[in-house]
Design an enzyme around this catalytic site. Structure first.
Site, PDB file in Angstrom:
ATOM      1  CE  LYS A 115     -55.162 -21.194 -11.493  1.00 41.96           C
ATOM      2  NZ  LYS A 115     -54.367 -22.364 -10.610  1.00 41.96           N
ATOM      3  CE  LYS A 204     -56.569 -28.675 -10.029  1.00 40.76           C
ATOM      4  NZ  LYS A 204     -55.930 -27.528  -9.229  1.00 40.76           N
ATOM      5  CE  LYS A 207     -62.261 -22.857  -6.173  1.00 44.38           C
ATOM      6  NZ  LYS A 207     -61.278 -21.975  -5.559  1.00 44.38           N
TER       7      LYS A 207
HETATM    8  P1  TYM Z   1     -56.565 -23.214  -4.270  1.00 42.07           P
HETATM    9  O1  TYM Z   1     -57.511 -21.751  -4.061  1.00 42.07           O
HETATM   10  O2  TYM Z   1     -56.407 -23.220  -5.926  1.00 42.07           O
HETATM   11  O3  TYM Z   1     -57.311 -24.280  -3.673  1.00 42.07           O
HETATM   12  C1  TYM Z   1     -57.643 -24.244  -2.323  1.00 42.07           C
HETATM   13  C2  TYM Z   1     -57.226 -25.757  -1.700  1.00 42.07           C
HETATM   14  O4  TYM Z   1     -57.731 -26.867  -2.149  1.00 42.07           O
HETATM   15  C3  TYM Z   1     -57.134 -27.670  -2.870  1.00 42.07           C
HETATM   16  N1  TYM Z   1     -57.718 -28.336  -3.979  1.00 42.07           N
HETATM   17  C4  TYM Z   1     -57.850 -29.675  -3.993  1.00 42.07           C
HETATM   18  N2  TYM Z   1     -57.519 -30.726  -3.056  1.00 42.07           N
HETATM   19  C5  TYM Z   1     -57.623 -31.919  -3.313  1.00 42.07           C
HETATM   20  N3  TYM Z   1     -58.387 -32.212  -4.709  1.00 42.07           N
HETATM   21  C6  TYM Z   1     -58.805 -31.314  -5.497  1.00 42.07           C
HETATM   22  N4  TYM Z   1     -59.611 -31.532  -6.574  1.00 42.07           N
HETATM   23  C7  TYM Z   1     -58.529 -29.880  -4.977  1.00 42.07           C
HETATM   24  N5  TYM Z   1     -58.708 -28.735  -5.718  1.00 42.07           N
HETATM   25  C8  TYM Z   1     -58.193 -27.721  -4.969  1.00 42.07           C
HETATM   26  C9  TYM Z   1     -55.662 -26.977  -2.925  1.00 42.07           C
HETATM   27  O5  TYM Z   1     -54.589 -27.823  -3.302  1.00 42.07           O
HETATM   28  C10 TYM Z   1     -55.623 -25.971  -1.947  1.00 42.07           C
HETATM   29  O6  TYM Z   1     -55.031 -26.484  -0.893  1.00 42.07           O
HETATM   30  N6  TYM Z   1     -52.053 -20.968  -4.249  1.00 42.07           N
HETATM   31  C11 TYM Z   1     -53.170 -21.698  -3.409  1.00 42.07           C
HETATM   32  C12 TYM Z   1     -53.732 -20.873  -1.899  1.00 42.07           C
HETATM   33  C13 TYM Z   1     -52.516 -20.350  -1.294  1.00 42.07           C
HETATM   34  C14 TYM Z   1     -51.982 -21.106  -0.414  1.00 42.07           C
HETATM   35  C15 TYM Z   1     -50.868 -20.263   0.224  1.00 42.07           C
HETATM   36  C16 TYM Z   1     -52.082 -22.332   0.338  1.00 42.07           C
HETATM   37  C17 TYM Z   1     -52.040 -19.017  -1.239  1.00 42.07           C
HETATM   38  N7  TYM Z   1     -50.897 -18.912  -0.392  1.00 42.07           N
HETATM   39  C18 TYM Z   1     -49.851 -20.706   1.349  1.00 42.07           C
HETATM   40  C19 TYM Z   1     -51.069 -22.741   1.450  1.00 42.07           C
HETATM   41  C20 TYM Z   1     -50.111 -21.832   1.655  1.00 42.07           C
HETATM   42  C21 TYM Z   1     -54.517 -21.996  -4.291  1.00 42.07           C
HETATM   43  O7  TYM Z   1     -54.471 -21.352  -5.261  1.00 42.07           O
HETATM   44  O8  TYM Z   1     -55.089 -22.719  -3.812  1.00 42.07           O
END
Ligand code: TYM
Length: 337
Positions: A115, A204, A207
């Site tokens: 990023k 992967k 978005k």
């Molecule tokens: P974020 O918002 O980027 O993604 C949300 C969740 O979706 C999962 N994910 C995927 N899983 C499988 N295949 C994919 N292609 C795929 N794309 C996204 C991500 O692994 C995530 O679980 N930092 C985190 C949010 C967060 C968080 C936390 C999570 C903030 N604090 C504390 C757990 C605990 C994030 O940006 O996820």
């Protein structure tokens, strides 16, 4: 009582990667465990603003919670739904943990490298994002954090930070979350879930993918989503097998089929292994996705904003009480109180 916790950013609508990798597994785990464990589900709104927003953050936030409900989340007393920024202890504790985490470890985070691209113009939030995430987890003594595979490195960092703090003060201030291998097992997988881009399955599903055929959005028309599955990139081996390295496209479809229908992956693989008709598998997966999305959209339409606000307000009362206690403990250790 254990705590199971997860957060999702709301910078745009959700992809099927977010849904199958985190939201749906979390919903299923919540329904299974929330009778006698805490389940924290939060909107990572502070993480969302690492990127400039187009004015839809509040709408996306309501939609995210509605999606949990439409996915079948059973709201019980131990299920706590909240907005991250409505728990101010989060920001306060992040600062303290910033004084524990190192530049070296944050610089090694893959998401930061992707990023931030090592540019000076990259905002500090992108660099510091894993410390904020560690805070989300440690504030609530979470044991299990259902996330996609791309977030596993951040869980390992959270463990390192927690161990360091406990060691420094020779006190169990933080509960150490389970190792990522245990997290994967808890989610019923070998090494976590990573849903692939439908056009370029080495990547992967994201978005930010440019091609609309690369990703299925959870708001996509079910028929259009089915078409995207039908046109997914596979391979030329001529025989179906599950091998994410060599055959990521077909393996992705097998994984989607298993997750959508809540069936063990092994069982789905055994059903298709060795068969040569890729078209039949695509038709089956496309049908599963179409059916799932149709039912999901019907449920989504029935959930009101008021319902969501009420849930968040109740959750925020609980979250603040709990978080403030943990913050106070940490402040005392750092001689701030
Ligand atoms: P974020 O918002 O980027 O993604 C949300 C969740 O979706 C999962 N994910 C995927 N899983 C499988 N295949 C994919 N292609 C795929 N794309 C996204 C991500 O692994 C995530 O679980 N930092 C985190 C949010 C967060 C968080 C936390 C999570 C903030 N604090 C504390 C757990 C605990 C994030 O940006 O996820």
């Amino acid at each position: 009582m254990k705590t199971i916790l997860t957060g999702i950013r709301v910078n745009s609508e959700l992809t099927m990667g977010n849904f199958l990798g985190a939201l749906l597994p979390m919903t299923r785990l919540a329904n299974k465990y929330s009778k006698d464990n805490h389940v924290n589900i939060f909107v990572a709104d502070l993480h969302t603003i690492i990127a400039e927003q187009d004015g839809a953050l509040q709408d996306n936030l309501l939609m995210l919670i509605k999606m949990y409900l439409a996915a079948g989340l059973e709201v019980r007393p131990n299920v706590h739904i909240y907005r991250q920024s409505y728990v101010p202890a989060t920001s306060e504790m992040t600062w303290i943990l910033n004084c524990v985490a190192t530049m070296g470890e944050l610089g090694r985070m893959i998401q930061y490298k992707e990023k931030g691209k090592g540019e000076d113009s990259c905002n500090v939030g992108i660099f510091d994002y894993p410390v904020l995430m560690a805070t989300d987890i440690l504030l609530f003594d979470a044991n299990y954090i259902p996330v996609g595979q791309d977030q596993f490195q951040h869980i390992e960092l959270t463990r390192d930070i927690a161990v360091r703090v406990n060691h420094r003060f020779d006190k169990e201030i933080f509960t150490i979350p389970e190792k990522t291998a245990e997290q994967a097992k808890f989610m019923g997988t070998d090494d976590g879930i990573r849903i692939r881009d439908l056009v370029n399955p080495e990547k992967k599903m994201s978005k930010s993918a440019k091609s609309v055929n690369s990703k299925i959005m959870m708001t996509d028309d079910p028929k259009a989503a089915a078409k995207k599955i039908m046109s997914a990139t596979t391979d030329s081996f001529g025989e179906i097998d599950y091998d994410l390295k060599e055959r990521p496209g077909i393996s992705n479809l097998l994984q989607i089929e298993a997750l959508v229908n809540d069936r063990p992956l092994d069982e789905v693989v055994a059903e298709w292994k060795g068969k040569s008709n890729y078209g039949d598998l695509k038709k089956q997966v496309a049908g599963s996705v179409e059916k799932m999305l149709t039912a999901f959209h019907e449920k989504l339409a029935k959930i009101t904003d008021e319902e969501v606000y009420e849930l968040m307000q109740t959750g925020e009362k609980y979250a603040n009480e709990k978080a403030n206690k943990k913050l106070f403990e940490l402040q005392k250790a750092f001689q701030l109180r």
